[in-house]
Scaffold this active site. Structure first.
Site, PDB file in Angstrom:
ATOM      1  N   ASP A 137       2.717  28.552   7.829  1.00 40.89           N
ATOM      2  CA  ASP A 137       1.518  28.273   7.019  1.00 40.89           C
ATOM      3  C   ASP A 137       0.782  27.008   7.449  1.00 40.89           C
ATOM      4  O   ASP A 137      -0.087  26.535   6.710  1.00 40.89           O
ATOM      5  CB  ASP A 137       1.934  28.111   5.548  1.00 40.89           C
ATOM      6  N   ASP A 151      -3.315  21.516   2.096  1.00 38.63           N
ATOM      7  CA  ASP A 151      -2.265  21.373   1.083  1.00 38.63           C
ATOM      8  C   ASP A 151      -1.349  20.181   1.317  1.00 38.63           C
ATOM      9  O   ASP A 151      -0.566  19.817   0.442  1.00 38.63           O
ATOM     10  CB  ASP A 151      -1.437  22.671   1.018  1.00 38.63           C
ATOM     11  N   HIS A 189      -4.009  28.470  -6.342  1.00 39.12           N
ATOM     12  CA  HIS A 189      -4.412  27.068  -6.476  1.00 39.12           C
ATOM     13  C   HIS A 189      -5.682  26.943  -7.324  1.00 39.12           C
ATOM     14  O   HIS A 189      -6.446  27.906  -7.459  1.00 39.12           O
ATOM     15  CB  HIS A 189      -4.733  26.475  -5.096  1.00 39.12           C
ATOM     16  N   CYS A 230      -8.928  25.285   2.471  1.00 40.18           N
ATOM     17  CA  CYS A 230      -7.538  24.984   2.839  1.00 40.18           C
ATOM     18  C   CYS A 230      -7.341  24.850   4.338  1.00 40.18           C
ATOM     19  O   CYS A 230      -6.301  24.366   4.774  1.00 40.18           O
ATOM     20  CB  CYS A 230      -6.585  26.008   2.239  1.00 40.18           C
TER      21      CYS A 230
HETATM   22  C1  CIR Z   1       0.606  29.500   0.809  1.00 38.56           C
HETATM   23  O1  CIR Z   1       0.941  30.418   0.062  1.00 38.56           O
HETATM   24  O2  CIR Z   1       0.965  28.343   0.619  1.00 38.56           O
HETATM   25  C2  CIR Z   1      -0.275  29.820   1.987  1.00 38.56           C
HETATM   26  N1  CIR Z   1       0.028  31.117   2.488  1.00 38.56           N
HETATM   27  C3  CIR Z   1      -1.733  29.748   1.618  1.00 38.56           C
HETATM   28  C4  CIR Z   1      -2.178  28.362   1.253  1.00 38.56           C
HETATM   29  C5  CIR Z   1      -3.626  28.297   0.948  1.00 38.56           C
HETATM   30  N2  CIR Z   1      -4.003  26.965   0.642  1.00 38.56           N
HETATM   31  C6  CIR Z   1      -5.067  26.643  -0.071  1.00 38.56           C
HETATM   32  O3  CIR Z   1      -5.784  27.502  -0.565  1.00 38.56           O
HETATM   33  N3  CIR Z   1      -5.299  25.347  -0.264  1.00 38.56           N
END
Ligand code: CIR
Length: 265
Positions: free
Chosen positions: A65, A71, A165, A252
């Site tokens: 990821d 994040d 989120h 993200c």
């Molecule tokens: C997750 O589930 O953590 C990742 N596959 C996707 C994260 C997406 N992040 C975001 O929208 N800030």
């Protein structure tokens, strides 16, 4: 014309690893690293086309990821909080992002049991709205409040009952305009903060990335793009369908470092 955001001083992105098909997702649909990479390249091209300085952190094959770099840190101005992501598999992503941010901002860390994902943090002026989600807990929001205070910001927590989120449900299209997916969240906290709220007709339309004089909108949200164009925004549509399949969106995929005295979405 809508009020534009300031241009960021630097935008950090992180490459898509070959291991991307093992990325976390709430629906088990097959993922392709090559398709995700094409979407990521289109995103970076849109940032470069806008004239921003883009710095790429190398992908890590052990972190499926890792391209969802937002994040891993929250930049509040001269300070930044390196997060402790809610998903344990994502915690090794943080170190290299800290190394990239170290020359730019003063770094702070968070300790267990606090968890926080940057996707749960939305800035509006001096306020950081923080989603209390399956990834971000009360201790994480409290730790962010300590760091945010160093830059004169304060935290407003919002309980999330649906979605991954906070910014899956809501983002800023301009410094005063919020785009909201009302199926996931009510408008009350944003209205109370004096912000205008527009409800988007497509779920992935709620996550736009407004930078400088333009707004990046997912190509999978054409009706949202039309609403923004009608309101006078310079819309850039970016095709990131494969990244959506892993619950990722536009914000993200980057970390925006604001120029001194300004703030970014
Ligand atoms: C997750 O589930 O953590 C990742 N596959 C996707 C994260 C997406 N992040 C975001 O929208 N800030």
């Amino acid at each position: 014309m809508p009020l534009p955001f300031a241009s960021p001083a630097v935008v950090l992105v992180r490459g898509v690893p070959d291991s991307f098909p093992r990325a976390l997702q709430h629906l088990p649909v097959q993922l392709q690293a090559s398709a995700a990479r094409a979407g990521h390249e289109a995103y970076v091209a849109a940032l470069l086309d806008a004239g921003f300085a883009v710095h790429t952190v190398e992908a890590d094959e052990r972190c499926a990821d890792c391209c969802f770099i937002e994040d891993t840190a929250v930049i509040t101005g001269r300070h930044a909080l390196l997060t402790r992501p809610g998903a344990p598999s994502r915690r090794p992503e943080v170190g290299p992002v800290g190394e990239a941010l170290d020359p730019l901002v003063a770094l702070h860390e968070m300790d267990p049991p606090a968890t926080l994902d940057g996707g749960d943090v939305m800035r509006a002026g001096d306020v950081l709205f923080v989603g209390l989600s399956s990834r971000t807990n009360v201790a994480g929001a409290a730790r962010l409040a300590e760091v945010a205070a160093l830059d004169g910001l304060h935290v407003v927590p919002i309980h999330l009952d649906a979605g991954l989120h906070l910014k899956s449900a809501v983002t800023m299209a301009s410094p005063s305009l919020v785009l909201l997916n009302q199926a996931m969240l009510g408008p009350e906290p944003f209205v109370a903060a004096g912000l205008e709220v527009v409800t988007v007709p497509e779920a992935v339309g709620a996550n736009v990335l407004a930078l400088g004089d333009r707004v990046l909108v997912s190509a999978d949200a054409p009706h949202t793009a039309a609403i923004l164009t009608e309101r006078g925004f310079a819309v850039v549509q970016v095709s990131v369908t494969e990244l959506h399949k892993a619950d990722g969106a536009l914000t993200c995929l980057s970390l925006r470092v604001p120029a001194p005295g300004t703030w970014c979405a």
